[in-house]
Motif scaffolding. Sequence first.
Motif, PDB file in Angstrom:
ATOM      1  N   LEU A 179     -17.258  10.819  19.099  1.00 51.95           N
ATOM      2  CA  LEU A 179     -16.287  10.717  18.594  1.00 51.95           C
ATOM      3  C   LEU A 179     -15.947   9.429  18.659  1.00 51.95           C
ATOM      4  N   LYS A 180     -15.157   8.687  17.219  1.00 54.21           N
ATOM      5  CA  LYS A 180     -14.591   7.289  17.424  1.00 54.21           C
ATOM      6  C   LYS A 180     -14.813   6.342  18.423  1.00 54.21           C
ATOM      7  N   HIS A 181     -15.193   4.707  18.254  1.00 53.14           N
ATOM      8  CA  HIS A 181     -15.867   4.408  18.953  1.00 53.14           C
ATOM      9  C   HIS A 181     -13.978   4.147  20.627  1.00 53.14           C
ATOM     10  N   ALA A 182     -13.468   3.695  20.489  1.00 54.23           N
ATOM     11  CA  ALA A 182     -12.599   3.452  21.146  1.00 54.23           C
ATOM     12  C   ALA A 182     -12.145   5.217  22.493  1.00 54.23           C
ATOM     13  N   ARG A 183     -12.506   6.002  21.861  1.00 51.86           N
ATOM     14  CA  ARG A 183     -12.112   6.986  21.724  1.00 51.86           C
ATOM     15  C   ARG A 183     -13.375   7.410  22.781  1.00 51.86           C
ATOM     16  N   LEU A 184     -14.843   7.174  22.148  1.00 52.97           N
ATOM     17  CA  LEU A 184     -15.710   7.323  22.562  1.00 52.97           C
ATOM     18  C   LEU A 184     -16.554   6.862  24.242  1.00 52.97           C
ATOM     19  N   ASP A 185     -15.518   5.842  24.187  1.00 52.79           N
ATOM     20  CA  ASP A 185     -15.762   4.333  24.790  1.00 52.79           C
ATOM     21  C   ASP A 185     -15.444   5.776  26.350  1.00 52.79           C
ATOM     22  N   TYR A 186     -14.000   6.019  25.934  1.00 46.54           N
ATOM     23  CA  TYR A 186     -12.907   6.395  26.950  1.00 46.54           C
ATOM     24  C   TYR A 186     -14.112   7.708  27.605  1.00 46.54           C
ATOM     25  N   MET A 187     -14.399   8.857  26.752  1.00 43.79           N
ATOM     26  CA  MET A 187     -14.516   9.636  27.481  1.00 43.79           C
ATOM     27  C   MET A 187     -15.953   9.695  27.988  1.00 43.79           C
ATOM     28  N   VAL A 188     -16.559   8.357  27.504  1.00 44.76           N
ATOM     29  CA  VAL A 188     -17.957   8.106  28.894  1.00 44.76           C
ATOM     30  C   VAL A 188     -17.682   7.771  29.150  1.00 44.76           C
ATOM     31  N   ARG A 193     -23.417   9.815  14.235  1.00 44.88           N
ATOM     32  CA  ARG A 193     -24.743   8.844  14.763  1.00 44.88           C
ATOM     33  C   ARG A 193     -24.011   7.823  15.667  1.00 44.88           C
ATOM     34  N   VAL A 194     -24.693   7.335  17.017  1.00 48.31           N
ATOM     35  CA  VAL A 194     -23.910   7.119  18.096  1.00 48.31           C
ATOM     36  C   VAL A 194     -25.118   5.713  18.556  1.00 48.31           C
ATOM     37  N   ASN A 195     -23.898   5.436  19.177  1.00 47.86           N
ATOM     38  CA  ASN A 195     -24.780   3.410  19.468  1.00 47.86           C
ATOM     39  C   ASN A 195     -25.026   3.382  21.335  1.00 47.86           C
ATOM     40  N   ILE A 196     -26.068   4.053  21.211  1.00 46.11           N
ATOM     41  CA  ILE A 196     -26.505   5.118  22.537  1.00 46.11           C
ATOM     42  C   ILE A 196     -26.519   3.874  23.266  1.00 46.11           C
ATOM     43  N   GLU A 197     -26.863   2.296  22.958  1.00 44.35           N
ATOM     44  CA  GLU A 197     -26.555   1.080  23.854  1.00 44.35           C
ATOM     45  C   GLU A 197     -24.692   1.310  24.633  1.00 44.35           C
ATOM     46  N   ARG A 198     -24.463   1.873  24.034  1.00 46.10           N
ATOM     47  CA  ARG A 198     -22.456   1.065  23.687  1.00 46.10           C
ATOM     48  C   ARG A 198     -22.492   2.034  24.862  1.00 46.10           C
ATOM     49  N   MET A 199     -23.102   3.228  24.557  1.00 46.00           N
ATOM     50  CA  MET A 199     -22.463   4.670  26.136  1.00 46.00           C
ATOM     51  C   MET A 199     -22.994   3.536  26.926  1.00 46.00           C
ATOM     52  N   ARG A 200     -24.139   3.843  26.826  1.00 43.90           N
ATOM     53  CA  ARG A 200     -24.828   2.986  28.165  1.00 43.90           C
ATOM     54  C   ARG A 200     -24.224   1.648  28.755  1.00 43.90           C
ATOM     55  N   ALA A 201     -23.285   0.935  28.227  1.00 46.16           N
ATOM     56  CA  ALA A 201     -23.401   0.138  29.087  1.00 46.16           C
ATOM     57  C   ALA A 201     -21.533   0.028  29.355  1.00 46.16           C
ATOM     58  N   ASN A 202     -21.035   1.476  27.933  1.00 41.90           N
ATOM     59  CA  ASN A 202     -19.986   2.136  28.808  1.00 41.90           C
ATOM     60  C   ASN A 202     -19.989   2.663  30.697  1.00 41.90           C
ATOM     61  N   ALA A 203     -20.752   3.670  30.593  1.00 48.48           N
ATOM     62  CA  ALA A 203     -21.089   4.070  31.912  1.00 48.48           C
ATOM     63  C   ALA A 203     -21.740   2.920  33.249  1.00 48.48           C
ATOM     64  N   ILE A 204     -22.259   2.152  33.087  1.00 46.37           N
ATOM     65  CA  ILE A 204     -22.553   1.238  34.050  1.00 46.37           C
ATOM     66  C   ILE A 204     -21.415   0.670  34.037  1.00 46.37           C
ATOM     67  N   GLU A 205     -20.428   0.003  33.067  1.00 47.19           N
ATOM     68  CA  GLU A 205     -19.053  -0.886  33.846  1.00 47.19           C
ATOM     69  C   GLU A 205     -18.740   0.634  34.705  1.00 47.19           C
ATOM     70  N   GLU A 235     -28.107   9.806  32.997  1.00 48.50           N
ATOM     71  CA  GLU A 235     -28.919   9.917  31.499  1.00 48.50           C
ATOM     72  C   GLU A 235     -27.771   9.871  30.082  1.00 48.50           C
ATOM     73  N   ILE A 236     -28.546   8.657  29.293  1.00 48.87           N
ATOM     74  CA  ILE A 236     -27.947   8.964  28.195  1.00 48.87           C
ATOM     75  C   ILE A 236     -28.206   9.713  27.254  1.00 48.87           C
ATOM     76  N   GLY A 237     -28.222  10.661  26.599  1.00 50.76           N
ATOM     77  CA  GLY A 237     -29.642  10.774  25.768  1.00 50.76           C
ATOM     78  C   GLY A 237     -28.969  10.367  24.036  1.00 50.76           C
ATOM     79  N   GLU A 238     -29.891  10.556  23.341  1.00 52.21           N
ATOM     80  CA  GLU A 238     -29.630  10.396  22.033  1.00 52.21           C
ATOM     81  C   GLU A 238     -29.103  12.116  21.144  1.00 52.21           C
ATOM     82  N   GLU A 239     -28.553  11.524  20.381  1.00 51.93           N
ATOM     83  CA  GLU A 239     -28.243  12.869  19.631  1.00 51.93           C
ATOM     84  C   GLU A 239     -29.030  14.351  19.086  1.00 51.93           C
ATOM     85  N   GLN A 240     -28.405  15.278  18.963  1.00 53.86           N
ATOM     86  CA  GLN A 240     -28.916  16.367  18.647  1.00 53.86           C
ATOM     87  C   GLN A 240     -28.158  17.056  18.207  1.00 53.86           C
TER      88      GLN A 240
END
Length: 249
Positions: A91-100, A123-135, A147-152
């Motif tokens: 999804l786009k940024h804000a909703r992807l952050d929420y989903m993660v 394409r997704v920003n894996i580092e941003r996803m990881r930061a949201n997971a940590i938060e 584990e945060i995977g690359e898009e496939q």
Amino acid sequence: MPDISARAPRLFVDFPLAEGATVPLDKAQANYIGNVLRLGAGADVLVFNGREGEWHAKVIAGRRRPEELSVVARLRPQPAPGDLHYLFAPLKHARLDYMVQKAVEMGASAIRPVITRHTQVSRVNIERMRANAIEAAEQCGILTLPEIGEEQPLAAAVAALGPDRLLVFCDEAAPVADPLAALSAARRGPLAVLIGPEGGFSEEERTFLKRRDNVLVLSLGPRILRADTAAVAALALVQATLGDWVPGA
């Protein structure tokens, strides 16, 4: 030892943790501890690294702001990891952050973006996803990071699950039925949940997914849900019937 868990901030640190160890803070953490929370030398902090449980630590004074923590004692052992994979169309940024964040809170052990025909973000920003997971883990007392995977592509992501993992395919086109009953009748074991894009799955994708041997096609009710809402609903249903919300599961 006094109970500090309710009032001490929690930090993820990517360093080994042991009694007496000194752990450096990165710039963002030092700013948060020293300038946002205004904690000084000796203040209590909870730390975890996703491997060795949760530890009580104390702030060590730096020249201008705290730069290190001194590890005091372990408060909680590292729990056994879960085995729930969450696959989703980005999804786009804000909703992807929420989903993660919500997937972490709901106990996903792996978070994997998949590209479908109607995916709007390729394409997704894996580092941003990881930061949201940590938060999310820091805020909710979670000790294991997913584990945060690359898009496939969808086909590759499904193939990577292996044949023994039950794939819960959430499809808005599925007949409306009782999702709790359908999940309760499934066998327990490794799990994966798949949520599609806003435009839904194509007919070719539905056919491909339904041909998989170990798949459960699931309706999430009579209303069309946004992808981020569907994620929370599906993960809650799965955890309540087949996952770690079930006593003894």
